[in-house]
Design an enzyme around this catalytic site. Structure first.
Site, PDB file in Angstrom:
ATOM      1  N   ILE A  14       0.837  -1.201   0.000  1.00  0.00           N
ATOM      2  CA  ILE A  14       0.000   0.000   0.000  1.00  0.00           C
ATOM      3  C   ILE A  14       0.878   1.260   0.000  1.00  0.00           C
ATOM      4  CG2 ILE A  14      -1.639   1.338   1.392  1.00  0.00           C
ATOM      5  CD1 ILE A  14      -2.897  -1.299   2.328  1.00  0.00           C
ATOM      6  N   ASN A  82       1.983   4.766   7.368  1.00  0.00           N
ATOM      7  CA  ASN A  82       1.513   3.532   6.737  1.00  0.00           C
ATOM      8  C   ASN A  82       2.246   2.290   7.256  1.00  0.00           C
ATOM      9  OD1 ASN A  82       0.510   1.832   4.316  1.00  0.00           O
ATOM     10  ND2 ASN A  82       2.731   1.792   4.095  1.00  0.00           N
ATOM     11  N   ALA A  83       3.428   2.468   7.823  1.00  0.00           N
ATOM     12  CA  ALA A  83       4.248   1.308   8.214  1.00  0.00           C
ATOM     13  C   ALA A  83       3.514   0.450   9.235  1.00  0.00           C
ATOM     14  CB  ALA A  83       5.573   1.783   8.801  1.00  0.00           C
ATOM     15  N   GLY A 143      -7.485 -13.710  16.311  1.00  0.00           N
ATOM     16  CA  GLY A 143      -6.044 -13.925  16.119  1.00  0.00           C
ATOM     17  C   GLY A 143      -5.236 -12.640  16.008  1.00  0.00           C
ATOM     18  N   TYR A 147      -2.708  -6.461  16.832  1.00  0.00           N
ATOM     19  CA  TYR A 147      -2.912  -5.613  15.644  1.00  0.00           C
ATOM     20  C   TYR A 147      -4.201  -4.797  15.768  1.00  0.00           C
ATOM     21  CZ  TYR A 147      -3.055  -4.634  10.563  1.00  0.00           C
ATOM     22  OH  TYR A 147      -3.098  -4.042   9.328  1.00  0.00           O
ATOM     23  N   PRO A 177      -8.323   0.566   5.756  1.00  0.00           N
ATOM     24  CA  PRO A 177      -8.429  -0.357   4.632  1.00  0.00           C
ATOM     25  C   PRO A 177      -9.030  -1.690   5.076  1.00  0.00           C
ATOM     26  CG  PRO A 177      -6.161   0.464   4.878  1.00  0.00           C
ATOM     27  CD  PRO A 177      -6.921   0.808   6.133  1.00  0.00           C
ATOM     28  N   GLY A 178      -9.718  -2.322   4.155  1.00  0.00           N
ATOM     29  CA  GLY A 178     -10.119  -3.708   4.358  1.00  0.00           C
ATOM     30  C   GLY A 178      -8.984  -4.609   3.902  1.00  0.00           C
TER      31      GLY A 178
HETATM   32  N1  CAA Z   1     -13.594 -16.926  13.877  1.00  0.00           N
HETATM   33  C1  CAA Z   1     -13.793 -18.027  14.643  1.00  0.00           C
HETATM   34  N2  CAA Z   1     -12.979 -19.059  14.676  1.00  0.00           N
HETATM   35  C2  CAA Z   1     -11.867 -18.984  13.935  1.00  0.00           C
HETATM   36  C3  CAA Z   1     -11.583 -17.880  13.126  1.00  0.00           C
HETATM   37  C4  CAA Z   1     -12.504 -16.845  13.109  1.00  0.00           C
HETATM   38  N3  CAA Z   1     -12.354 -15.740  12.364  1.00  0.00           N
HETATM   39  N4  CAA Z   1     -10.414 -18.082  12.504  1.00  0.00           N
HETATM   40  C5  CAA Z   1      -9.954 -19.285  12.915  1.00  0.00           C
HETATM   41  N5  CAA Z   1     -10.847 -19.826  13.771  1.00  0.00           N
HETATM   42  C6  CAA Z   1     -10.786 -21.141  14.412  1.00  0.00           C
HETATM   43  C7  CAA Z   1     -10.505 -22.220  13.404  1.00  0.00           C
HETATM   44  O1  CAA Z   1     -11.701 -22.607  12.752  1.00  0.00           O
HETATM   45  C8  CAA Z   1      -9.923 -23.285  14.284  1.00  0.00           C
HETATM   46  O2  CAA Z   1     -10.950 -23.970  14.952  1.00  0.00           O
HETATM   47  P1  CAA Z   1     -11.010 -25.567  14.943  1.00  0.00           P
HETATM   48  O3  CAA Z   1      -9.715 -25.999  15.574  1.00  0.00           O
HETATM   49  O4  CAA Z   1     -12.224 -25.865  15.758  1.00  0.00           O
HETATM   50  O5  CAA Z   1     -11.116 -25.936  13.487  1.00  0.00           O
HETATM   51  C9  CAA Z   1      -9.165 -22.523  15.333  1.00  0.00           C
HETATM   52  O6  CAA Z   1      -9.697 -21.194  15.302  1.00  0.00           O
HETATM   53  C10 CAA Z   1      -7.706 -22.454  15.061  1.00  0.00           C
HETATM   54  O7  CAA Z   1      -7.478 -21.915  13.732  1.00  0.00           O
HETATM   55  P2  CAA Z   1      -6.168 -22.203  12.955  1.00  0.00           P
HETATM   56  O8  CAA Z   1      -6.042 -23.680  12.626  1.00  0.00           O
HETATM   57  O9  CAA Z   1      -6.036 -21.258  11.809  1.00  0.00           O
HETATM   58  O10 CAA Z   1      -5.121 -21.902  14.136  1.00  0.00           O
HETATM   59  P3  CAA Z   1      -3.698 -21.344  14.114  1.00  0.00           P
HETATM   60  O11 CAA Z   1      -3.277 -21.214  15.531  1.00  0.00           O
HETATM   61  O12 CAA Z   1      -2.847 -22.089  13.151  1.00  0.00           O
HETATM   62  O13 CAA Z   1      -3.862 -19.865  13.488  1.00  0.00           O
HETATM   63  C11 CAA Z   1      -4.577 -17.646  13.292  1.00  0.00           C
HETATM   64  C12 CAA Z   1      -4.698 -18.942  14.103  1.00  0.00           C
HETATM   65  C13 CAA Z   1      -3.132 -17.135  13.378  1.00  0.00           C
HETATM   66  C14 CAA Z   1      -5.504 -16.647  13.942  1.00  0.00           C
HETATM   67  C15 CAA Z   1      -4.944 -17.920  11.826  1.00  0.00           C
HETATM   68  O14 CAA Z   1      -6.251 -18.456  11.776  1.00  0.00           O
HETATM   69  C16 CAA Z   1      -4.885 -16.662  11.001  1.00  0.00           C
HETATM   70  O15 CAA Z   1      -3.831 -16.246  10.547  1.00  0.00           O
HETATM   71  N6  CAA Z   1      -6.047 -16.029  10.783  1.00  0.00           N
HETATM   72  C17 CAA Z   1      -6.120 -14.799   9.975  1.00  0.00           C
HETATM   73  C18 CAA Z   1      -6.013 -13.594  10.834  1.00  0.00           C
HETATM   74  C19 CAA Z   1      -6.193 -12.407   9.950  1.00  0.00           C
HETATM   75  O16 CAA Z   1      -7.235 -12.173   9.348  1.00  0.00           O
HETATM   76  N7  CAA Z   1      -5.157 -11.586   9.854  1.00  0.00           N
HETATM   77  C20 CAA Z   1      -5.231 -10.447   9.002  1.00  0.00           C
HETATM   78  C21 CAA Z   1      -3.878 -10.210   8.384  1.00  0.00           C
HETATM   79  S1  CAA Z   1      -3.913  -9.016   7.120  1.00  0.00           S
HETATM   80  C22 CAA Z   1      -4.127  -7.578   7.938  1.00  0.00           C
HETATM   81  O17 CAA Z   1      -4.104  -7.507   9.128  1.00  0.00           O
HETATM   82  C23 CAA Z   1      -4.330  -6.370   7.087  1.00  0.00           C
HETATM   83  C24 CAA Z   1      -5.529  -5.647   7.456  1.00  0.00           C
HETATM   84  O18 CAA Z   1      -5.436  -4.591   8.081  1.00  0.00           O
HETATM   85  C25 CAA Z   1      -6.843  -6.158   7.037  1.00  0.00           C
END
Ligand code: CAA
Length: 240
Positions: A14, A82-83, A143, A147, A177-178
């Site tokens: 971005i 932005n960082a 998760g 952040y 941002p989304g």
């Molecule tokens: N809501 C409810 N449950 C969720 C969930 C959610 N959103 N996401 C994951 N879970 C659940 C999974 O279904 C899983 O449940 P089960 O064991 O019953 O199947 C459990 O949580 C564990 O999930 P993972 O196997 O993925 O576990 P993990 O420990 O390997 O990883 C995590 C967990 C790191 C949170 C991973 O799910 C992840 O990276 N999620 C994405 C987080 C995200 O959206 N980050 C955004 C990054 S981009 C950004 O941040 C830019 C921006 O500004 C938009």
């Protein structure tokens, strides 16, 4: 002389799109970056802008970096904070370091840049600060307690500093941002990302240029009445 705009984390994703857009708007753009020298060189050559390397989470380094830009290029009139980094993980697995690094860089970086550049803007009677928040700071995200807290903090920081800057011609706004098609989002596990995209009404990830367009609007000469606002650019994923 063209106004100097500093974009933190400006050599990739971005930030790079923001640099490109602000340059085409006529700003003298400078990109800050922290680590990736190769991307910085490429960005500098391709966009024809200067790059400066320091960690925005480091207070002293930020003051020194902005002073150097002031001395070598000119007074900083636009700052785009932005960082940012992610250290995702559920709370029970998150270390203090994962928490602290995200707070230090994402939120601390905004404070450090403002400390370096806001006083000069205030004295000169003109300035634009745009802070890049996130949909996940507005809505929370599984998760991401670190952040989401830092980004949510950015939105509060924006509204507070906007009140301080208003009578000096300094506007302070945020963009939330989304999910945007960048390396950061590409790092989200594929299955998780697919579920997230399925919830975006527009039906796709955003493009970095679509965020840059918002920054351009907020930095314009005739945007002086827009301050303390948050512009959500998220494909309709969260209406706030
Ligand atoms: N809501 C409810 N449950 C969720 C969930 C959610 N959103 N996401 C994951 N879970 C659940 C999974 O279904 C899983 O449940 P089960 O064991 O019953 O199947 C459990 O949580 C564990 O999930 P993972 O196997 O993925 O576990 P993990 O420990 O390997 O990883 C995590 C967990 C790191 C949170 C991973 O799910 C992840 O990276 N999620 C994405 C987080 C995200 O959206 N980050 C955004 C990054 S981009 C950004 O941040 C830019 C921006 O500004 C938009």
């Amino acid at each position: 002389m063209n106004r100097v705009a500093v974009v933190t984390g400006g050599t990739r994703g971005i930030g790079r799109a923001i640099c490109e857009r602000l340059k085409s708007d006529g700003f003298n753009v400078v990109a800050n970056y922290a680590g990736n020298d190769e991307a910085a060189k490429k960005c500098s050559e391709e966009l024809g802008i200067s790059t400066y390397k320091w960690d925005v989470g480091d207070h002293e380094a930020t003051l020194a970096g902005c002073q150097q830009i002031h001395d070598e290029i000119g007074p900083v009139e636009v700052v785009v904070n932005n960082a940012g980094i992610t250290r995702d993980g559920t709370l029970h697995k998150m270390s203090f370091e994962d928490w602290n690094e995200v707070m230090r860089i994402n939120l601390g970086g905004c404070f450090n840049m403002a400390k370096a550049c806001f006083p000069g803007m205030r004295e000169r009677g003109w300035g634009r600060i745009v802070n890049i928040g996130s949909i996940n700071g507005q809505a929370g995200q599984y998760g991401q307690v670190n952040y989401a807290a830092a980004k949510s903090g950015i939105h509060g920081f924006t509204k507070a500093l906007a009140q301080e800057g208003a009578k000096f011609g300094v506007t302070v706004n945020a963009i939330a941002p989304g999910y945007i098609d960048t390396d950061m989002v590409a790092a989200v596990p594929q299955g998780v990302l697919e579920k997230i995209i399925a919830k975006i009404p527009v039906g796709r990830l955003g493009q970095a240029e679509e965020i840059a367009r918002g920054v351009s609007f907020l930095c314009a000469e005739d945007a002086g009445f827009v301050t303390g606002s948050t512009m959500s650019i998220n494909g309709g994923q969260h209406m706030y």
